[in-house]
Structures are given as C-alpha cells and as structure tokens.
Write an enzyme that holds these catalytic residues in place. Structure first.
Site, mmCIF file in Angstrom:
data_model
loop_
_atom_site.group_PDB
_atom_site.id
_atom_site.type_symbol
_atom_site.label_atom_id
_atom_site.label_comp_id
_atom_site.label_asym_id
_atom_site.label_seq_id
_atom_site.Cartn_x
_atom_site.Cartn_y
_atom_site.Cartn_z
ATOM 1 C CB SER A 8 -39.990 5.688 3.026
ATOM 2 O OG SER A 8 -40.343 6.030 1.721
ATOM 3 C CG HIS A 10 -49.575 -1.184 0.014
ATOM 4 N ND1 HIS A 10 -50.668 -1.932 -0.376
ATOM 5 C CD2 HIS A 10 -48.590 -2.072 0.286
ATOM 6 C CE1 HIS A 10 -50.342 -3.217 -0.356
ATOM 7 N NE2 HIS A 10 -49.093 -3.335 0.038
ATOM 8 C CG HIS A 64 -42.261 8.236 -3.317
ATOM 9 N ND1 HIS A 64 -42.932 7.370 -2.480
ATOM 10 C CD2 HIS A 64 -41.457 8.990 -2.510
ATOM 11 C CE1 HIS A 64 -42.552 7.594 -1.222
ATOM 12 N NE2 HIS A 64 -41.658 8.569 -1.216
ATOM 13 C CB ALA A 68 -36.727 7.524 4.870
ATOM 14 C CG MET A 90 -34.933 9.165 -3.661
ATOM 15 S SD MET A 90 -35.208 7.428 -4.056
ATOM 16 C CE MET A 90 -33.584 6.731 -3.685
ATOM 17 C CB SER A 91 -39.938 12.523 -1.090
ATOM 18 O OG SER A 91 -39.482 12.619 0.247
ATOM 19 C CG ASN A 150 -29.712 4.998 4.591
ATOM 20 O OD1 ASN A 150 -30.944 5.031 4.493
ATOM 21 N ND2 ASN A 150 -28.911 5.631 3.774
ATOM 22 C CG HIS A 166 -36.511 0.380 0.144
ATOM 23 N ND1 HIS A 166 -36.632 1.745 0.380
ATOM 24 C CD2 HIS A 166 -37.778 -0.099 0.143
ATOM 25 C CE1 HIS A 166 -37.922 2.050 0.511
ATOM 26 N NE2 HIS A 166 -38.627 0.952 0.370
HETATM 27 CL CL1 6GU Z 1 -28.648 7.284 0.841
HETATM 28 N N1 6GU Z 1 -30.293 8.319 -0.876
HETATM 29 C C1 6GU Z 1 -31.508 8.655 -1.316
HETATM 30 N N2 6GU Z 1 -31.594 9.254 -2.511
HETATM 31 N N3 6GU Z 1 -32.631 8.453 -0.629
HETATM 32 C C2 6GU Z 1 -32.523 7.868 0.566
HETATM 33 C C3 6GU Z 1 -31.290 7.482 1.094
HETATM 34 C C4 6GU Z 1 -30.163 7.721 0.311
HETATM 35 N N4 6GU Z 1 -31.502 6.918 2.303
HETATM 36 C C5 6GU Z 1 -32.821 6.977 2.523
HETATM 37 N N5 6GU Z 1 -33.441 7.540 1.477
#
Ligand code: 6GU
Length: 270
Positions: free
Chosen positions: A35, A70, A92, A122, A209-210, A233, A245
């Site tokens: 991402s 996409h 994902h 990301a 998450m990946s 972030n 997001h």
């Molecule tokens: Cl803060 N958490 C998760 N699980 N995935 C993210 C994230 C945070 N920031 C980007 N991807």
C-alpha cells in the site's frame, strides 16, 4: 511433501504462464509493492525496460475477487541485466483471502527462479524518532496473525529471515536507513493505543498487516528476503490524531519517487 497447504494453487503452473506471457523462462528478483508504494513502480520501470505486464487473472491461482486495474498485475522489467518481477500489488489476508492466495505471488516468483524477494509495505511507526515518509529496513518480525502460510512438516528456519547481507547492501545505497522489527497483526482495523504500548513492550518498532507470510513462504522456498517499510503514520496514541487509511496512501504518494529510486538502486546492486 513440500509442507504447504494442500488447497494451494499451483505455482509451477502460474510460473509457466508467466514465462509464456513474458517470453522469459526465468526471473531473478521479485519486488512486491505494498500500500502506498504503487507509484514507485513508475520510477522503477523508468530506470529499466518494461518487457510485459501480466494481469494476475492471466496467471491463475489468484483470488477471483481481485479487482483488475488495482495493482492486480505483475510487470517483467529488465534492470541492469537482471530480470525483475514487479508485483504492482498484493493480496491481503485482511480481505478475507486464504493465506494460500496471499502467498501465491511469492510462490510463483520462486517457481520462476527468483532467488531474492523484496517486500515493501506501509507501516505505522512505534518509535518517537520515526517520521512520516521514512523508509525502514525490516530486521526481524513478530507474526501476531496467529497463522502460518505453511502446513505440515515445514519447519523452516527464520533466523536471519531478513538477510543481513541484503540489509547491508541497502544501507550502502542509503546509509541513513534505520532498521526495525515489524509486527504483523490481522487487521483490517488499526490498533488501540494500549495495543501499541503492548507491541512496543514486545519489541516492535513498526506495525502493519502484511509481509510476514510472504517472508515465511520465501524462506521456505529458499529465497533471500529484503523488506522495507514506509512509515506512513505514527501508530495510535502517538500524535493525538486519529489514523486514516487515505493518509497512509497519501504518504506513500509523496515518498513514491524516492522509494522507486531506492528500490532501483538496491535491485541494481543485487
Ligand atoms: Cl498504525 N497499524 C497497522 N496495523 N497497519 C498500518 C498502520 C498501523 N499504519 C500503516 N499500516
């Protein structure tokens, strides 16, 4: 037995279709764009020569629900004499897909001869010294998804899962690159501030998450792994702002050219 799930899609068949579509019977390096990394594809492609772009639907083994256009495609790029498989996106687990589908791109790449897998993602930063737009080398991971992409007696060693040799090479390209431990959670929600404090206590520097399932798969297949997180972030509770997001994607957009150049330099030196 190769120790992978019995319902797994046929990676050798997908690799054969890839060879037919690209005219290359083998590839050397795979890069998976996470991402926010998609715009980096253009910079990377501009440094090399795009030989073909193949939609996942043409390869077989990817989820049918994957939306074309996409990032559901792979490009074959020649870069500095190396044949690169550039996956423009990933499947994902948080979309509800089986891990067998999540890791099909990596298994296909390995079946196509790839010996080096570069995974990008990301991530939320957990350290106060991190800033949005900063790339961080993944030095190790915490797989907190509760799942493995492997099934059966596949007791794959994950010591040095993220090859020290490749990390050193990336730091030659960008000496200021820092390293961190990546914690993978199932998502798709972001964490609570209490969970972020927990993750910090557990030794995590990044959260996402990946990546971890693909790393495990690549190591099981004998490929070396380099993973780079883009801090899009700071994690929950760190800034006083809610997480969004779209901000994650925007941070990727802003850093894309730099990240594409970084990837091109690293891949050129492999
Ligand atoms: Cl803060 N958490 C998760 N699980 N995935 C993210 C994230 C945070 N920031 C980007 N991807």
């Amino acid at each position: 037995s190769t120790g992978t799930a019995s319902a797994r899609p046929d990676a050798a068949a997908s690799a054969a279709r890839l060879a037919a579509a690209t005219g290359a019977d083998r590839h050397d390096v795979a890069v998976v764009l996470g991402s926010g990394w998609k715009p980096a594809a253009e910079t990377l492609a501009a440094r090399g020569r795009v030989l073909a772009e193949v939609p996942f639907t043409e390869l077989g083994g990817f989820p049918e629900t994957t939306v074309p256009g996409h990032g559901a495609a792979v490009r074959s790029v020649e870069l500095n004499g190396r044949r690169l498989l550039l996956f423009l996106g990933r499947v994902h687990a948080y979309e509800g897909h089986d891990l067998a589908h999540v890791v099909h791109s990596v298994r296909t790449a390995c079946a196509a001869g790839v010996g080096t897998v570069v995974l990008t993602n990301a991530a939320g930063g957990l350290r106060a010294d991190m800033h949005v737009g900063q790339p961080v080398l993944v030095s190790d991971h915490l797989n907190l998804t509760g799942r493995s992409p492997l099934v059966g007696p596949a007791f794959t060693d994950l010591t040095d899962a993220y090859a020290p040799r490749l990390r050193a090479l990336a730091r030659e390209v960008e000496p200021t690159l820092s390293e961190g431990v990546y914690a993978a959670l199932p998502g798709p929600h972001f964490e609570t501030p209490a969970e972020i404090r927990m993750l910090r206590t557990l030794g995590a520097d990044l959260v996402g998450m990946s990546t971890v399932h693909e790393t495990i798969t690549a190591r099981n297949a004998g490929a070396e792994v380099l993973a780079i997180s883009l801090v899009t972030n700071l994690a929950a509770g760190m800034t006083g702002e809610p997480l969004d997001h779209l901000e994650v994607l925007a941070a990727g957009e802003a850093a894309a050219t730099r990240m594409g150049a970084l990837l091109a330099e690293v891949v050129s030196r492999l």
